[in-house]
Design a protein around this motif. Structure first.
Motif, PDB file in Angstrom:
ATOM      1  N   MET A   1     -15.224  20.689  45.175  1.00  0.00           N
ATOM      2  CA  MET A   1     -15.936  19.449  45.408  1.00  0.00           C
ATOM      3  C   MET A   1     -16.749  19.571  46.702  1.00  0.00           C
ATOM      4  N   ARG A   2     -17.671  18.613  46.909  1.00  0.00           N
ATOM      5  CA  ARG A   2     -18.537  18.676  48.085  1.00  0.00           C
ATOM      6  C   ARG A   2     -17.766  18.586  49.393  1.00  0.00           C
ATOM      7  N   ASP A   3     -16.639  17.863  49.381  1.00  0.00           N
ATOM      8  CA  ASP A   3     -15.854  17.724  50.611  1.00  0.00           C
ATOM      9  C   ASP A   3     -14.906  18.907  50.852  1.00  0.00           C
ATOM     10  N   GLY A   4     -14.974  19.946  50.012  1.00  0.00           N
ATOM     11  CA  GLY A   4     -14.145  21.134  50.189  1.00  0.00           C
ATOM     12  C   GLY A   4     -12.838  21.103  49.432  1.00  0.00           C
ATOM     13  N   SER A   5     -12.493  19.977  48.839  1.00  0.00           N
ATOM     14  CA  SER A   5     -11.249  19.886  48.083  1.00  0.00           C
ATOM     15  C   SER A   5     -11.394  20.569  46.719  1.00  0.00           C
ATOM     16  N   ILE A   6     -10.243  20.886  46.113  1.00  0.00           N
ATOM     17  CA  ILE A   6     -10.226  21.572  44.826  1.00  0.00           C
ATOM     18  C   ILE A   6      -9.733  20.612  43.753  1.00  0.00           C
ATOM     19  N   LYS A   7     -10.458  20.567  42.644  1.00  0.00           N
ATOM     20  CA  LYS A   7     -10.030  19.795  41.485  1.00  0.00           C
ATOM     21  C   LYS A   7      -9.668  20.769  40.365  1.00  0.00           C
ATOM     22  N   HIS A   8      -8.517  20.521  39.753  1.00  0.00           N
ATOM     23  CA  HIS A   8      -8.100  21.322  38.604  1.00  0.00           C
ATOM     24  C   HIS A   8      -8.466  20.551  37.322  1.00  0.00           C
ATOM     25  N   LEU A   9      -9.256  21.202  36.456  1.00  0.00           N
ATOM     26  CA  LEU A   9      -9.725  20.552  35.231  1.00  0.00           C
ATOM     27  C   LEU A   9      -9.236  21.313  34.013  1.00  0.00           C
ATOM     28  N   GLN A  10      -8.902  20.558  32.982  1.00  0.00           N
ATOM     29  CA  GLN A  10      -8.557  21.153  31.692  1.00  0.00           C
ATOM     30  C   GLN A  10      -9.658  20.792  30.694  1.00  0.00           C
ATOM     31  N   VAL A  11     -10.243  21.831  30.089  1.00  0.00           N
ATOM     32  CA  VAL A  11     -11.362  21.628  29.157  1.00  0.00           C
ATOM     33  C   VAL A  11     -10.914  21.990  27.745  1.00  0.00           C
ATOM     34  N   VAL A  12     -11.078  21.053  26.813  1.00  0.00           N
ATOM     35  CA  VAL A  12     -10.792  21.311  25.396  1.00  0.00           C
ATOM     36  C   VAL A  12     -12.106  21.094  24.640  1.00  0.00           C
ATOM     37  N   ALA A  13     -12.630  22.159  24.006  1.00  0.00           N
ATOM     38  CA  ALA A  13     -13.954  22.036  23.368  1.00  0.00           C
ATOM     39  C   ALA A  13     -13.987  22.816  22.056  1.00  0.00           C
ATOM     40  N   ARG A  14     -14.969  22.443  21.218  1.00  0.00           N
ATOM     41  CA  ARG A  14     -15.136  23.114  19.927  1.00  0.00           C
ATOM     42  C   ARG A  14     -16.630  23.304  19.663  1.00  0.00           C
ATOM     43  N   ALA A  15     -16.953  24.481  19.154  1.00  0.00           N
ATOM     44  CA  ALA A  15     -18.360  24.754  18.855  1.00  0.00           C
ATOM     45  C   ALA A  15     -18.662  24.384  17.396  1.00  0.00           C
ATOM     46  N   LEU A  16     -19.751  23.627  17.198  1.00  0.00           N
ATOM     47  CA  LEU A  16     -20.173  23.208  15.856  1.00  0.00           C
ATOM     48  C   LEU A  16     -21.585  23.732  15.594  1.00  0.00           C
ATOM     49  N   ALA A  17     -21.762  24.295  14.423  1.00  0.00           N
ATOM     50  CA  ALA A  17     -23.091  24.819  14.054  1.00  0.00           C
ATOM     51  C   ALA A  17     -23.710  23.919  12.979  1.00  0.00           C
ATOM     52  N   ASP A  18     -24.993  23.569  13.164  1.00  0.00           N
ATOM     53  CA  ASP A  18     -25.671  22.756  12.140  1.00  0.00           C
ATOM     54  C   ASP A  18     -26.318  23.673  11.095  1.00  0.00           C
ATOM     55  N   GLU A  19     -27.077  23.078  10.148  1.00  0.00           N
ATOM     56  CA  GLU A  19     -27.649  23.858   9.040  1.00  0.00           C
ATOM     57  C   GLU A  19     -28.651  24.901   9.506  1.00  0.00           C
ATOM     58  N   SER A  20     -29.296  24.620  10.655  1.00  0.00           N
ATOM     59  CA  SER A  20     -30.282  25.573  11.182  1.00  0.00           C
ATOM     60  C   SER A  20     -29.651  26.676  12.011  1.00  0.00           C
ATOM     61  N   GLY A  21     -28.359  26.577  12.253  1.00  0.00           N
ATOM     62  CA  GLY A  21     -27.672  27.600  13.046  1.00  0.00           C
ATOM     63  C   GLY A  21     -27.541  27.281  14.511  1.00  0.00           C
ATOM     64  N   ASP A  22     -28.066  26.146  14.972  1.00  0.00           N
ATOM     65  CA  ASP A  22     -27.922  25.779  16.382  1.00  0.00           C
ATOM     66  C   ASP A  22     -26.479  25.345  16.655  1.00  0.00           C
ATOM     67  N   LEU A  23     -26.032  25.669  17.868  1.00  0.00           N
ATOM     68  CA  LEU A  23     -24.662  25.333  18.270  1.00  0.00           C
ATOM     69  C   LEU A  23     -24.647  24.134  19.208  1.00  0.00           C
ATOM     70  N   GLU A  24     -23.657  23.300  19.022  1.00  0.00           N
ATOM     71  CA  GLU A  24     -23.393  22.269  20.023  1.00  0.00           C
ATOM     72  C   GLU A  24     -21.882  22.186  20.237  1.00  0.00           C
ATOM     73  N   PHE A  25     -21.534  21.843  21.420  1.00  0.00           N
ATOM     74  CA  PHE A  25     -20.118  21.808  21.804  1.00  0.00           C
ATOM     75  C   PHE A  25     -19.664  20.366  21.948  1.00  0.00           C
TER      76      PHE A  25
END
Length: 434
Positions: free
Chosen positions: A1-25
């Motif tokens: 963070m800007r003040d020098g502190s540390i944040k612990h984050l947990q990220v849960v994500a999934r990739a999805l592809a549309d008919e044209s092949g583009d990916l979005e998360f």
């Protein structure tokens, strides 16, 4: 963070592809900083619990072996008392330079080494607790290093950085001296092919609690003694056992296995903590943390001069070892006293009961069948409250001091005793009565 502190984050994500092949998360981000801190705190508490459990097991093992060693040392003290006492009498009756005198001198040197070994065993078992006074740590370290310099191998270089001139620790100077000598001697033995022995002493203020390799260091002011070598290091298997009593990696006859056990016992008894850092093939550092005191360090006592002599005063001697009674009688007679010995506390009490005014002083052992020395002292004081009584014992410590004080004993002498150990206290006690 800007003040020098540390944040612990947990990220849960999934990739999805549309008919044209583009990916979005698509997913979520959660702040788990509190959970991580809680887990870290729990891990630290688990480590501390494991360390405390290990220390408890070690303390129980040390106490059991210490009691056994202390009992053996106490009995051996009586044997040494006879050897040293009669050896000293023989020395005084022989001309210096003669063959017999040289032989007796060798006996006395061997007896002195035996006495030193008993001292280490009793210190390890905590059956011998020195007087607790403010001790100037740096003067003790300097004295130990001066003695060490005489036996330092040519291939070992000593470097010292001592910066605690006015710092004092509450303890016994002799015991602190033993800690320094044992650590430095072990360091020299680890550098058979040469190296650098570094001894550092400094004052340190600890702001928060720390978990060290051999205990927990609380916040406060400390004297920190570090002894480092550039030797072979300590393998993990040895590291786990090196403070165990009678454990040694030296050849048979080269060590007793009491050096580090003694260091551990003394440092723990003084409220200190040991930290060990080692790397095989690189070297080892032992760090001793001892709490400081603001009290003024005790000055060294002046050496004793000519032994004082008596003027025919009658001294009762009580000890259940007949050979020690005979030795004390002969020693006191040579010093100008009239000794009367008993190898039974009941017989001594009966004689005192018959003629309480006959005796000017009573010199009694503590550990005896029937009546102990302190019990005998209480019985005698009921008959004659002004009688001066000196106690002798192979043990010492807080419990003995409390018993002696309750029985109004004026002094406690630690066995084995030589001529000077008896002459000075007896003379002082009789002078105080005049």
């Amino acid at each position: 963070m800007r003040d020098g502190s540390i944040k612990h984050l947990q990220v849960v994500a999934r990739a999805l592809a549309d008919e044209s092949g583009d990916l979005e998360f698509v997913g979520a981000v959660m702040d788990i900083t509190r959970r991580k801190h809680a887990q870290e705190t729990q891990r630290m508490q688990e480590r501390e619990r494991e360390e405390l459990q290990r220390q408890l097991q070690q303390a129980a093992k040390m106490e059991a072996i210490g009691r056994l060693a202390g009992g053996i040392a106490h009995d051996f003290n009586n044997i040494l008392g006879a050897i040293l006492g009669y050896g000293e009498l023989a020395q005084n009756n022989l001309v210096e330079g003669g063959a017999v005198r040289r032989q007796i001198d060798q006996v006395m040197q061997a007896g002195a080494r035996g006495k030193g070994l008993v001292d280490r065993i009793l210190a390890f078992s905590r059956s011998r607790v020195g007087e607790r006074v403010p001790v100037q740590a740096q003067s003790v370290v300097e004295e130990a290093l001066e003695l060490l310099a005489a036996s330092l191998p040519a291939a070992v270089r000593l470097e010292k950085r001592l910066d605690a001139a006015d710092a004092a620790v509450v303890g016994d100077a002799t015991q602190f001296h033993q800690v320094v000598m044992n650590l430095c001697t072990n360091a020299m033995h680890a550098m058979e092919r040469g190296g650098v022995l570094t001894v550092e002493l400094e004052r340190v203020e600890v702001g928060e609690r720390r978990l060290l390799s051999r205990g927990t260091l609380c916040a406060g002011r400390y004297v920190r003694l570090s002894v480092s070598d550039t030797g072979i290091g300590i393998p993990p298997a040895v590291l786990e056992r090196m403070f165990d009593p009678f454990f040694t990696t030296k050849r048979v006859g080269d060590g007793t296995g009491l050096g580090l056990a003694l260091v551990h016992g003394i440092v723990a008894d003084l409220g200190g903590v040991i930290d060990v850092a080692t790397q095989v093939g690189v070297g080892t550092t032992f760090t001793i943390w001892l709490p400081t005191t603001g009290k003024r360090p005790r000055l060294l006592e002046e050496p004793a001069g000519e032994l004082p002599r008596g003027n025919g005063e009658t001294v009762m001697i009580v000890d259940d070892e007949p050979v020690l009674v005979a030795l004390a009688e002969e020693t006191l007679a040579e010093l100008g006293y009239e000794p009367v010995g008993f190898d039974s506390s009941l017989a001594a009490l009966q004689a005192f009961h018959a003629e309480p005014k006959r005796f000017d002083l009573v010199l009694t052992d503590e550990t005896m069948p029937d009546l102990t020395g302190t019990e005998l002292a209480r019985e005698m004081r009921q008959l004659r409250p002004d009688i001066s009584i000196i106690l002798m014992s192979g043990y010492s410590g807080a419990l003995l001091s409390e018993r002696a004080q309750a029985a109004e004993v004026i002094d406690v002498l630690r066995k084995p005793l030589v001529r000077q150990d008896i002459a000075l206290p007896v003379w002082r006690a009789l002078q105080a009565d005049k």
